[in-house]
Enzyme design. Structure first.
Site, mmCIF file in Angstrom:
data_model
loop_
_atom_site.group_PDB
_atom_site.id
_atom_site.type_symbol
_atom_site.label_atom_id
_atom_site.label_comp_id
_atom_site.label_asym_id
_atom_site.label_seq_id
_atom_site.Cartn_x
_atom_site.Cartn_y
_atom_site.Cartn_z
ATOM 1 N NE ARG A 1 -0.117 45.152 48.116
ATOM 2 C CZ ARG A 1 -1.341 44.973 48.588
ATOM 3 N NH1 ARG A 1 -1.530 44.797 49.871
ATOM 4 N NH2 ARG A 1 -2.373 44.946 47.771
ATOM 5 C CB SER B 1 -5.858 46.627 55.351
ATOM 6 O OG SER B 1 -5.032 47.752 55.295
#
Ligand code: PNS
Length: 168
Positions: free
Chosen positions: A91, A129
């Site tokens: 990311r 998450s």
């Protein structure tokens, strides 16, 4: 040559970032095995079976994707599947060091296994998450972060338990 890729991870819970990567992987590879690590050290919010169910539901539209779980070394699991590629998402720069370390260690353990990094869509570049669990636990909005089915399971789990605990 048929290229089989493994996309390993914890997926607790699966996010739209994971699904974005699965979509990209399904387009690129002949077969993509989403592999959930069975790790007794961590205390997850969802059991491996629940995560497998959620991922299977959300990836049903891709015929070349299947969802499995594994324990032990990733390289051993990859060998048992005949997979040539490990798919991982990056990311931000902050992911790179950890990912490089894992990729290099996996290469040392099995030099025939290639790690391929893909970037999720920019909109998911800050999604994880861990943050999803935290936002859900405080009742924040998860719009565009997780599929609706995952969001309802999160609300149910956190609503019933009152806090982020797996079932006994
Ligand atoms: O989603 P995560 O928690 O970042 O995934 C980490 C995962 C599952 C890819 C990694 O912990 C793993 O591959 N574990 C299996 C054990 C192993 O092979 N360890 C050595 C890796 S260098």
């Amino acid at each position: 040559m048929q290229v089989i890729a493994i996309y390993p991870g914890t997926f607790d819970p699966p996010t739209n970032g994971h699904l974005d990567l699965i979509h990209r992987g399904a387009d690129l590879f002949d077969e993509l095995v989403v592999a959930i690590l069975r790790n007794s050290e961590k205390t997850p919010l969802f059991t491996v079976e629940e995560r497998q169910e959620m991922l299977a539901e959300c990836t049903a539209q891709w015929g070349n994707v299947r969802v499995e779980s594994f324990e032990g070394l990733l390289v051993d699991y990859a060998r048992s599947l005949g997979a040539q590629v490990v798919l991982r998402g990056i990311r931000a720069v902050s992911d790179y060091e950890y990912e490089l370390q894992m990729a290099m260690m996996n290469r040392r353990l099995d030099s025939s296994l290639e790690t391929v990094f893909m970037m999720p869509a920019e909109a998911y570049s800050y999604l994880s998450s861990r943050l999803v669990r935290e936002i859900a636990s405080f009742g924040g909005s998860l719009t565009n972060m997780v599929p609706a089915s995952v969001e309802s399971r999160l609300r149910a789990r956190l609503g019933i338990a009152g806090h982020a605990q797996p079932p006994h």
